[in-house]
Design a protein around this motif. Structure first.
Motif, short mmCIF file in Angstrom:
data_model
loop_
_atom_site.label_atom_id
_atom_site.label_comp_id
_atom_site.label_asym_id
_atom_site.label_seq_id
_atom_site.Cartn_x
_atom_site.Cartn_y
_atom_site.Cartn_z
N ALA A 49 24.13 34.30 37.41
CA ALA A 49 25.21 34.11 38.32
C ALA A 49 24.64 33.57 39.47
N THR A 58 31.22 30.30 43.14
CA THR A 58 30.33 31.07 42.19
C THR A 58 30.27 30.10 40.96
N TYR A 60 28.61 30.74 36.77
CA TYR A 60 28.23 31.82 35.80
C TYR A 60 27.44 30.99 34.45
N LYS A 65 30.02 34.77 31.58
CA LYS A 65 31.26 34.21 32.01
C LYS A 65 32.68 35.26 31.49
N THR A 69 30.82 39.31 37.51
CA THR A 69 31.17 38.97 38.77
C THR A 69 30.22 39.12 39.85
N LEU A 81 26.33 42.25 41.68
CA LEU A 81 26.65 41.78 40.16
C LEU A 81 27.31 42.89 39.28
#
Length: 124
Positions: A49, A58, A60, A65, A69, A81
């Motif tokens: 990410a 952002t 990913y 995904k 986050t 993270l």
């Protein structure tokens, strides 16, 4: 030169959650994008990410995904993270990295500074 230190790794059961942190010392990394990468035993390091310098963009890997986050702390010297619904295949050493630029990138060569890594192990 900024030094990056990861923390928050550990052993968790499949379906569980962990939150990794990456803290900077020496200076902040507020002007640069930040990324998380991981490397499993016997495999190449792979992108996980990234977040841009302002925190409003952002990116990913498809494999994480919807489960992971990435975010930046308000003080701009920490990146996180959040990892949910962990799977055994998420087991790896996780590294944070500071990009050379402000934009997100999945390419490791766009990152100049790397942390030492933190181990994440997901048991089935």
């Amino acid at each position: 030169q900024v030094q990056l230190v990861e923390s928050g790794g550990g052993l968790v059961q499949a379906g569980g959650s962990l939150r990794l942190s990456c803290a900077a010392s020496g200076r902040t990394f507020s002007s640069y994008a930040m990324g998380w990468f991981r490397q499993a035993p016997g495999k190449e390091r792979e992108f996980v990410a990234a977040i841009n310098w302002s925190g409003d963009s952002t990116f990913y890997a498809d494999s994480v995904k919807g489960r992971f986050t990435i975010s930046r702390g308000s003080a701009k010297n920490t990146v996180y993270l959040q990892m949910n619904t962990l799977k055994p295949e998420d087991t790896a050493v996780y590294y944070c990295a500071e990009a050379k630029y402000g934009r997100v990138s999945p390419r490791s060569y766009d990152y100049a500074n790397w942390g030492q890594g933190t181990q994440v192990t997901v048991s089935s």
